[in-house]
Design a protein around this motif. Sequence first.
Motif, PDB file in Angstrom:
ATOM      1  N   LEU A   1     -32.894   9.191 -39.827  1.00 12.90           N
ATOM      2  CA  LEU A   1     -32.945   8.502 -41.042  1.00 12.90           C
ATOM      3  C   LEU A   1     -32.630   7.019 -40.810  1.00 12.90           C
ATOM      4  CD1 LEU A   1     -32.991   8.627 -44.132  1.00 12.90           C
ATOM      5  CD2 LEU A   1     -30.737   9.032 -44.242  1.00 12.90           C
ATOM      6  N   LYS A   2     -31.761   6.795 -40.229  1.00 12.74           N
ATOM      7  CA  LYS A   2     -31.328   5.306 -39.856  1.00 12.74           C
ATOM      8  C   LYS A   2     -32.430   4.476 -39.238  1.00 12.74           C
ATOM      9  CE  LYS A   2     -27.176   4.446 -38.328  1.00 12.74           C
ATOM     10  NZ  LYS A   2     -25.811   4.237 -37.505  1.00 12.74           N
TER      11      LYS A   2
ATOM     12  N   ASN B   1     -36.369   0.411 -40.466  1.00 11.16           N
ATOM     13  CA  ASN B   1     -37.879   0.007 -40.624  1.00 11.16           C
ATOM     14  C   ASN B   1     -38.197  -0.343 -41.782  1.00 11.16           C
ATOM     15  OD1 ASN B   1     -39.498   0.239 -38.059  1.00 11.16           O
ATOM     16  ND2 ASN B   1     -38.343   2.075 -37.887  1.00 11.16           N
ATOM     17  N   TYR B   2     -37.827   0.052 -42.904  1.00 12.07           N
ATOM     18  CA  TYR B   2     -38.025  -0.585 -44.411  1.00 12.07           C
ATOM     19  C   TYR B   2     -37.376  -1.950 -44.464  1.00 12.07           C
ATOM     20  CZ  TYR B   2     -38.621   4.446 -45.777  1.00 12.07           C
ATOM     21  OH  TYR B   2     -38.970   5.779 -46.031  1.00 12.07           O
ATOM     22  N   ARG B   3     -36.159  -1.788 -44.009  1.00 10.33           N
ATOM     23  CA  ARG B   3     -35.358  -3.395 -44.283  1.00 10.33           C
ATOM     24  C   ARG B   3     -35.821  -4.428 -43.509  1.00 10.33           C
ATOM     25  NH1 ARG B   3     -29.233  -3.434 -42.688  1.00 10.33           N
ATOM     26  NH2 ARG B   3     -30.132  -3.814 -40.543  1.00 10.33           N
ATOM     27  N   ASP B   4     -36.062  -4.177 -42.139  1.00 11.68           N
ATOM     28  CA  ASP B   4     -36.527  -5.250 -41.184  1.00 11.68           C
ATOM     29  C   ASP B   4     -37.534  -5.226 -40.443  1.00 11.68           C
ATOM     30  OD1 ASP B   4     -33.556  -5.881 -41.588  1.00 11.68           O
ATOM     31  OD2 ASP B   4     -32.876  -4.474 -39.798  1.00 11.68           O
ATOM     32  N   PHE B   5     -38.672  -4.266 -40.725  1.00  9.70           N
ATOM     33  CA  PHE B   5     -40.020  -4.638 -39.977  1.00  9.70           C
ATOM     34  C   PHE B   5     -40.645  -5.775 -40.489  1.00  9.70           C
ATOM     35  CE2 PHE B   5     -44.531  -3.437 -39.622  1.00  9.70           C
ATOM     36  CZ  PHE B   5     -44.568  -3.072 -38.286  1.00  9.70           C
TER      37      PHE B   5
ATOM     38  N   PHE C   1     -45.153   2.245 -47.570  1.00  7.59           N
ATOM     39  CA  PHE C   1     -44.673   2.050 -46.181  1.00  7.59           C
ATOM     40  C   PHE C   1     -45.392   3.257 -45.317  1.00  7.59           C
ATOM     41  CE2 PHE C   1     -41.870   2.087 -42.312  1.00  7.59           C
ATOM     42  CZ  PHE C   1     -41.717   1.037 -42.164  1.00  7.59           C
ATOM     43  N   ASP C   2     -46.375   2.749 -44.834  1.00 10.07           N
ATOM     44  CA  ASP C   2     -47.540   3.877 -43.981  1.00 10.07           C
ATOM     45  C   ASP C   2     -47.036   3.927 -42.323  1.00 10.07           C
ATOM     46  OD1 ASP C   2     -49.151   5.940 -43.248  1.00 10.07           O
ATOM     47  OD2 ASP C   2     -50.878   4.564 -43.327  1.00 10.07           O
ATOM     48  N   THR C   3     -46.974   5.138 -41.845  1.00  9.33           N
ATOM     49  CA  THR C   3     -46.544   5.290 -40.536  1.00  9.33           C
ATOM     50  C   THR C   3     -47.496   6.140 -39.681  1.00  9.33           C
ATOM     51  OG1 THR C   3     -44.763   6.850 -40.996  1.00  9.33           O
ATOM     52  CG2 THR C   3     -44.127   4.650 -41.099  1.00  9.33           C
ATOM     53  N   TYR C   4     -47.483   5.889 -38.597  1.00 12.12           N
ATOM     54  CA  TYR C   4     -48.178   6.973 -37.358  1.00 12.12           C
ATOM     55  C   TYR C   4     -47.040   7.652 -36.832  1.00 12.12           C
ATOM     56  CZ  TYR C   4     -50.306   9.030 -33.560  1.00 12.12           C
ATOM     57  OH  TYR C   4     -50.788   9.943 -32.755  1.00 12.12           O
ATOM     58  N   GLY C   5     -46.946   9.011 -36.974  1.00 10.47           N
ATOM     59  CA  GLY C   5     -45.931   9.624 -36.191  1.00 10.47           C
ATOM     60  C   GLY C   5     -46.155  11.339 -36.289  1.00 10.47           C
ATOM     61  N   MET C   6     -45.307  12.111 -35.813  1.00  3.94           N
ATOM     62  CA  MET C   6     -45.473  13.523 -35.511  1.00  3.94           C
ATOM     63  C   MET C   6     -44.323  14.138 -35.641  1.00  3.94           C
ATOM     64  SD  MET C   6     -47.293  13.394 -31.898  1.00  3.94           S
ATOM     65  CE  MET C   6     -48.489  12.130 -32.461  1.00  3.94           C
ATOM     66  N   SER C   7     -44.357  15.516 -35.806  1.00  2.00           N
ATOM     67  CA  SER C   7     -43.038  16.400 -35.805  1.00  2.00           C
ATOM     68  C   SER C   7     -42.432  16.284 -34.345  1.00  2.00           C
ATOM     69  CB  SER C   7     -43.248  17.695 -36.174  1.00  2.00           C
ATOM     70  OG  SER C   7     -43.718  17.823 -37.425  1.00  2.00           O
ATOM     71  N   GLU C   8     -42.960  15.994 -33.391  1.00  2.46           N
ATOM     72  CA  GLU C   8     -42.618  15.946 -31.950  1.00  2.46           C
ATOM     73  C   GLU C   8     -42.147  14.526 -31.629  1.00  2.46           C
ATOM     74  OE1 GLU C   8     -45.830  18.916 -32.659  1.00  2.46           O
ATOM     75  OE2 GLU C   8     -45.811  16.777 -33.058  1.00  2.46           O
ATOM     76  N   MET C   9     -42.286  13.531 -32.511  1.00  7.61           N
ATOM     77  CA  MET C   9     -41.827  12.395 -32.181  1.00  7.61           C
ATOM     78  C   MET C   9     -40.356  11.843 -33.028  1.00  7.61           C
ATOM     79  SD  MET C   9     -43.722   8.571 -32.567  1.00  7.61           S
ATOM     80  CE  MET C   9     -45.060   9.007 -31.605  1.00  7.61           C
TER      81      MET C   9
END
Length: 486
Positions: free
Chosen positions: A172-173, A178-182, A359-367
Motif C-alpha cells: 500500500l505504501k 506513486n500517487y503522490r510522487d510519480f 492512475f493506470d498501472t501495469y502489474g499482476m498478482s505475482e508482482m
Amino acid sequence: MSLVSTITQQGIGADAFVAAMVADPATYPDLPIDVAFTLNRSQRDEIALKGIAGRFAAMRHSVGVLEQFAREQGIDAIDSIERGAFLLFPHTAYKSYPLSMLEQGRFDRLTRWMQGLTRIDLSRFDATGIELIDEWIERLEDQTGLQIVHTSGTTGKLSFLPRTAADEVPRLKLLARNYRDFGGANSGPDLLATPYPVIYPSFRGGSSAPLRSVATMAEHVARDWNDVLTLYPDRLSADVASLGGRLRVAEERGELGRLAISPALLARRDDFMRRDAERPQLMDRFFDEALARFAGRDVLVFGVLPFIYDWADAGLARELRGVFGSNSIVSTGGGRKGRDLPDDAFSRIGEFLGFDTIFDTYGMSEMTSIAPLCDEGHYHIPPYIIPYLLDGDSGEPLPRTGRQTGRFGFIDLFPSEHWGGFVSGDRVTVAGWDDDASCRCGRTGPFIESTIQRFSELNGGEDKITCAGAPAAQDKAIEYLARIGG
C-alpha cells in the motif's frame, strides 16, 4: 539513525538512493519514488545485480523449487544480471497442483505442494477436516503466518501465491507513494496523510491480491470501515472463484458433464448462482449509497478496469455524471481480464465519476507493486523489479538494450519468503534500457509500451511457456512440486 530514516527526513539524491537499495531492496517503499526514475543504467544495474545475488544466496537452499531449478542448470551463484533470466518460474508453476487435490479435499497434499514455493515452515500444519479452499487459506495463516493470495482463475484454475501479512502495508505504501510522487515530489495527493473514502465495485474482502488490499486500505486510507463502500457486502470465496472459472472453461470446451466437483464445493454452487442473480439489485444499492454518502467528496476508486468500467457504464445509463470531487483518484491495473472494452473506456469512466485522474498501472498478482503509466503511454518499471524479455518461441533471453518485443519476465527483489523470479503470459515491448533512450516524459529506465497482449489470446487460447536455460529444467521443477505434493 538508520539510513532509511535519514533519507525519509532529509531527502536524497540518486547515489544515496542506490546505497539504500543495495543495502536492502525492501526499503524501497520508504524512498522517494521520483528519484527512482532519475537513475542511470549503471546505478540501476548495481541495484539489480547485488539484489538478485543477495536474494538468490538467501533462498537457494530454503525454497525447494528454486534449488531444483538452479541445480538443473548448474547455477551456484549470480555473477551477472543476465544469469537471472534462467531462474524465472513460469506462471504455471503456481497452479501446477493436480485439480484432484481440490476435488478430493486433499489439502494435506496441497500444503506439501505449497511448501516447495516458500521458505515458511509448513511441516507442522494440520489440515485435518479441511474441505474447502477458504478453510485451508484461513488455517494456514492462523497456524503458520503464510498468507495465500489467489489469482482470478480466468483460465479455469486458481494460482496460489505465497505471501505474508507483513507484505500488505509496504504494498500500500508503494501505491500511495506513486500517487503522490510519480509526477514529481508531492505533486499528487498523499493518501496516507489525508483520509480518503474508498469505493471498490466488487467484494468487501477475500484472498485475491486486490481483495486483500481492501482491508489494508480500510485501515490506512479510509481509516474507518464506514468509509469503505463495496458492491457486494461480503467476501469473495476462493471456492466460488475456483468453481466459477472451472465452470466457464468447461462450458467453453463442452465438458460440463465431465467436471468433477467435490460435495463441499457443490454446496457453494448455489452461492455462485445467487450472487450472479442479485447483481442488478446490488448495483442499484451501490449507486444509491455512493450518492448518499460520498457525492461531491474526494474519493479513491480502486479496482481492476472491467469492474470500474461496468460501474461507470451503468451510471451513465442512469444519466449520472460528475458524481465525485475533482481531486478524487481512480487506481486501476491488472489488465482487462479477457474483456473487450471500448476505446473510450477511460473517458466514460471520467465522465461518470467527475474527474480525470486515472492512475493506470501495469502489474499482476505475482508482482509486489506496479509500473505506473506516464503521459506518453508508457508503463515505467521501478528499479526493484528487474525486467527480462524472452523470445516468444524459444524462451531465450533477448538483449537488455534497444527496443525488444517478447514474453515479459522479471525478478522482484522485494519478497523475502519466496523467490521473486517469474515468467508471465504477456507479450510486451520494452524500451528505455539505455541512458540515451529515455522516455519522452523525462523519466529514465526501462518502460513497457501500452500494446500488451496475452500469448494465449494470440495462440487460440493456448500458451506453451518455454523458459530460458536447459529445456528440461522447467519440467523437472514442476515435477518436483508434483512429487512433494504426493
